[in-house]
Scaffold this active site. Sequence first.
Site, mmCIF file in Angstrom:
data_model
loop_
_atom_site.group_PDB
_atom_site.id
_atom_site.type_symbol
_atom_site.label_atom_id
_atom_site.label_comp_id
_atom_site.label_asym_id
_atom_site.label_seq_id
_atom_site.Cartn_x
_atom_site.Cartn_y
_atom_site.Cartn_z
ATOM 1 N N LEU A 8 50.761 44.871 49.724
ATOM 2 C CA LEU A 8 49.989 46.106 49.841
ATOM 3 C C LEU A 8 49.988 46.873 48.508
ATOM 4 O O LEU A 8 50.992 46.894 47.806
ATOM 5 C CB LEU A 8 50.570 46.993 50.941
ATOM 6 C CG LEU A 8 50.584 46.408 52.351
ATOM 7 C CD1 LEU A 8 51.242 47.381 53.325
ATOM 8 C CD2 LEU A 8 49.166 46.084 52.815
ATOM 9 N N GLY A 45 56.540 38.646 54.617
ATOM 10 C CA GLY A 45 56.031 37.285 54.765
ATOM 11 C C GLY A 45 55.870 36.623 53.418
ATOM 12 O O GLY A 45 55.444 37.252 52.440
ATOM 13 N N VAL A 61 57.469 47.200 46.919
ATOM 14 C CA VAL A 61 57.247 48.057 48.096
ATOM 15 C C VAL A 61 55.984 47.578 48.799
ATOM 16 O O VAL A 61 54.901 47.593 48.217
ATOM 17 C CB VAL A 61 57.083 49.542 47.706
ATOM 18 C CG1 VAL A 61 56.852 50.404 48.950
ATOM 19 C CG2 VAL A 61 58.299 50.048 46.936
ATOM 20 N N LYS A 113 63.350 51.092 48.599
ATOM 21 C CA LYS A 113 61.910 51.280 48.399
ATOM 22 C C LYS A 113 61.574 52.752 48.153
ATOM 23 O O LYS A 113 60.739 53.073 47.295
ATOM 24 C CB LYS A 113 61.143 50.728 49.600
ATOM 25 C CG LYS A 113 61.259 49.213 49.718
ATOM 26 C CD LYS A 113 60.686 48.689 51.029
ATOM 27 C CE LYS A 113 60.878 47.174 51.132
ATOM 28 N NZ LYS A 113 60.425 46.634 52.436
#
Length: 365
Positions: free
Chosen positions: A152, A337, A148, A222
Amino acid sequence: MSTTINIIVFGIGNVGSTLINQIIEKHTFFKEKFHVDLKIPVITNSKKALFTNTPLSLNWENDFQTLGQSYTIEDVFNYVNQNQLENIIAIDVTANDEIVQQYIPFVQNNFNIVAANKKANTLHLDFYNELRRVLQQNDKQFLYETNVGAGLPVINTIQDLHLAGEKITKIRGVFSGTISYIFNRFGTENLPFSKILVDAEKLGLTEPDSREDLSGNDVARKLLILSRELELNNEFKDVKITSLTTEKIDALSKRNYSISKELFDKEYEIAKITQPINSVLRYIGELDVVTNTLEVKLVSVPENSALGQLKGADNLIEIFTESYGEIPIVIQGAGAGKKVTARGVLSDVIKLAKQIKKQNLVPIV
């Protein structure tokens, strides 16, 4: 003294190959900083494996092409046993089910696991719980921060809050970098939805068939993962998903879909012009912990709100808790990314490597 950590990489696509290069480039740094020696004795894709006793160079892809051989999972286990490899971390940077079915055998063969692959955490609860039982039984770890939010710290934050006894009441946010990019531009630019979608495809932000992104299924997975972190016994079918596509669009062949993007335009232009003034559209996932409801939906939010001010392809997750009240904890940043995802996987590897090193230093009484 350095502790040797043996890494078995499954998957050498965008994220996997980037990860391998990051490990090679930072090898000396990790050895000097943390006294861990990261070695990669096995690299695999779906067809071939490279088994090597020598350190990899940045030309490893050439070695893989010339020296790679067909393999089975048993070949990997045999190689590990024959070479008496210890402190093993299996890294799953694939998106397939086959490797996930090997997670329990991995653990039973003395492997720890780090995964970008979300499948293991979204399969039926029976598998989810059995995997954790086997991990505990064998004293092994399974880390998956990048499931998820890519790089981060979403899962770690939620785990820390939950384990500290903090009552989380709601989690909501933009969980898809692809969809974030589309609606962030759509809210501020006078362009049709289809034009921005095509731009996202050209930039490589979408899956090869962008309907996979627009279906909402990835956001739903997620949400499901986060709900299970809070010990809510949900299945994928419990997530209410409002897709961004329509039955008509879904029925198109891939070729016809590629030339029919304008079918999106009328619906989203109407949604844009009929929302309240100074508002923008956002496609969010929302978990209401109190009522145990999970939704993926398109909403209109004030443009000066945290969600309304999103830019680029950023993710933004709001975590509401009993202690923080109406002011949520906000985690924002690049949620997609290959570089940030690979770095997130590597962060899990280093975290796990440090734990292994610490365990190895504990004297046996």
